[in-house]
Design a protein around this motif. Structure first.
Motif, PDB file in Angstrom:
ATOM      1  N   ARG A 138      38.707 123.437  -3.307  1.00 30.79           N
ATOM      2  CA  ARG A 138      40.096 123.836  -3.114  1.00 30.79           C
ATOM      3  C   ARG A 138      40.238 124.733  -1.883  1.00 30.79           C
ATOM      4  O   ARG A 138      39.421 125.612  -1.640  1.00 30.79           O
ATOM      5  CB  ARG A 138      40.603 124.600  -4.340  1.00 30.79           C
ATOM      6  CG  ARG A 138      40.663 123.772  -5.610  1.00 30.79           C
ATOM      7  CD  ARG A 138      41.952 122.993  -5.691  1.00 30.79           C
ATOM      8  NE  ARG A 138      41.958 122.076  -6.832  1.00 30.79           N
ATOM      9  CZ  ARG A 138      43.002 121.353  -7.195  1.00 30.79           C
ATOM     10  NH1 ARG A 138      44.138 121.455  -6.509  1.00 30.79           N
ATOM     11  NH2 ARG A 138      42.942 120.520  -8.218  1.00 30.79           N
ATOM     12  N   GLU A 139      41.321 124.484  -1.119  1.00 27.61           N
ATOM     13  CA  GLU A 139      41.640 125.347  -0.011  1.00 27.61           C
ATOM     14  C   GLU A 139      42.233 126.656  -0.526  1.00 27.61           C
ATOM     15  O   GLU A 139      42.687 126.743  -1.662  1.00 27.61           O
ATOM     16  CB  GLU A 139      42.659 124.675   0.915  1.00 27.61           C
ATOM     17  CG  GLU A 139      42.167 123.419   1.598  1.00 27.61           C
ATOM     18  CD  GLU A 139      43.242 122.802   2.469  1.00 27.61           C
ATOM     19  OE1 GLU A 139      44.407 123.243   2.380  1.00 27.61           O
ATOM     20  OE2 GLU A 139      42.918 121.886   3.239  1.00 27.61           O
ATOM     21  N   LYS A 192      43.715 120.391  -2.843  1.00 26.88           N
ATOM     22  CA  LYS A 192      42.387 119.831  -3.023  1.00 26.88           C
ATOM     23  C   LYS A 192      41.908 119.147  -1.758  1.00 26.88           C
ATOM     24  O   LYS A 192      42.623 118.368  -1.143  1.00 26.88           O
ATOM     25  CB  LYS A 192      42.405 118.819  -4.187  1.00 26.88           C
ATOM     26  CG  LYS A 192      41.025 118.404  -4.668  1.00 26.88           C
ATOM     27  CD  LYS A 192      41.146 117.540  -5.915  1.00 26.88           C
ATOM     28  CE  LYS A 192      39.783 117.174  -6.470  1.00 26.88           C
ATOM     29  NZ  LYS A 192      39.905 116.342  -7.688  1.00 26.88           N
ATOM     30  N   LYS A 193      40.667 119.442  -1.369  1.00 30.59           N
ATOM     31  CA  LYS A 193      40.075 118.841  -0.182  1.00 30.59           C
ATOM     32  C   LYS A 193      39.317 117.563  -0.559  1.00 30.59           C
ATOM     33  O   LYS A 193      39.111 117.258  -1.736  1.00 30.59           O
ATOM     34  CB  LYS A 193      39.143 119.844   0.499  1.00 30.59           C
ATOM     35  CG  LYS A 193      39.855 121.092   1.009  1.00 30.59           C
ATOM     36  CD  LYS A 193      38.967 121.939   1.877  1.00 30.59           C
ATOM     37  CE  LYS A 193      37.896 122.646   1.078  1.00 30.59           C
ATOM     38  NZ  LYS A 193      37.145 123.640   1.888  1.00 30.59           N
ATOM     39  N   GLU A 194      38.882 116.826   0.455  1.00 30.73           N
ATOM     40  CA  GLU A 194      38.209 115.551   0.208  1.00 30.73           C
ATOM     41  C   GLU A 194      36.917 115.722  -0.576  1.00 30.73           C
ATOM     42  O   GLU A 194      36.515 114.833  -1.331  1.00 30.73           O
ATOM     43  CB  GLU A 194      37.925 114.843   1.535  1.00 30.73           C
ATOM     44  CG  GLU A 194      39.175 114.340   2.249  1.00 30.73           C
ATOM     45  CD  GLU A 194      38.840 113.546   3.495  1.00 30.73           C
ATOM     46  OE1 GLU A 194      37.634 113.376   3.785  1.00 30.73           O
ATOM     47  OE2 GLU A 194      39.782 113.103   4.179  1.00 30.73           O
TER      48      GLU A 194
END
Length: 253
Positions: free
Chosen positions: A185-186, A179-181
């Motif tokens: 989602r990557e 999970k990115k900031e």
């Protein structure tokens, strides 16, 4: 709509994790029950990853401390396993050797591990393990396949009081990206993974309570502080939830 509170207690009450959520099983007063929506495969994969990380977090909170170790075991290019089954056997041989050493010192060995194969074919194993004065030396002597990177949990960049980052990292898989900031989602960085734990880490069932309404504020019992809190939306139900970790001010450890 029903509001529920679930309380997990760890280390004889020194740490508590509280989850509050809408389960959508009941409509508002005088209204029909909420229609159950069917989550997508992607949403269910995210929920499954969240549940796996939650159980790992609970075991970390109950059984591991700052002085235990976070290890990364690597493989030399010429020693890479041909498949996951071989990697699992390599790990089992390592643990058989370590178990004998820990038993001789009368130390109970506990571990959490994830075997990972990257998208470019490299293999490595992330391992959280009970620490003692000889842990690193023993692992170095029992792992002939490559290098070892070791650090105590409190020095790891993934360590937090509520263990959420560490739990997410140790349970990552090829199905769900990190999970990115911004909440997205990557793309998964793994092509294959295998998560497992030692069997000597049972968890007590939580206490559950139905609430009359959604609490506007976090309830902090006397003698505790909030280590971390998080609010979000369950991707499977579409309803909001809140999770927070309480730690006793005058805890024993």
């Amino acid at each position: 709509m029903a509001t529920r509170r679930v309380i997990h207690t760890f280390r004889d009450g020194d740490v508590k994790e509280v989850k509050e959520y809408h389960d959508g099983r009941y409509g508002a007063k005088g209204l029909p029950r909420e229609k159950k929506r069917k989550p997508t495969q992607e949403q269910m994969a995210i929920v499954n990853a969240m549940n796996k990380a939650e159980t790992a977090r609970h075991r970390l909170l109950e059984y591991f401390g700052k002085k235990d170790y976070f290890l990364t075991l690597t493989y030399r290019v010429d020693a890479r396993p041909p498949d996951m089954e071989r990697a699992k056997k390599d790990f089992s041989k390592l643990m058989d050797k370590l178990r004998r050493r820990y038993k001789k010192e009368e130390i109970e060995l506990r571990w959490i591990r994830n075997i990972e194969r990257g998208t470019k074919g490299a293999w490595h194993i992330h391992l959280i393990i009970t620490g003692c004065r000889d842990t690193i030396r023993w692992v170095e002597g029992c792992w002939p396949h490559g290098g070892i990177y070791a650090e105590q949990l409190e020095k790891s960049k993934y360590y937090e009081e509520d263990c959420s980052q560490l739990a997410s990292y140790i349970t990552k898989s090829e199905k769900v990206g990190e999970k990115k900031e911004d909440g997205s989602r990557e793309k998964p960085r793994l092509s294959e993974s295998s998560y497992s734990t030692s069997k000597n880490m049972p968890l007590k069932p939580p206490k559950k309570k139905r609430l009359a309404r959604w609490p506007k504020k976090i309830h902090v019992p006397q003698g505790y502080y909030v280590a971390k809190s998080h609010e979000g939306i369950n991707p499977a139900t579409g309803f909001k939830y809140r999770r927070y970790t309480l730690i006793r001010l005058n805890r024993r450890i």
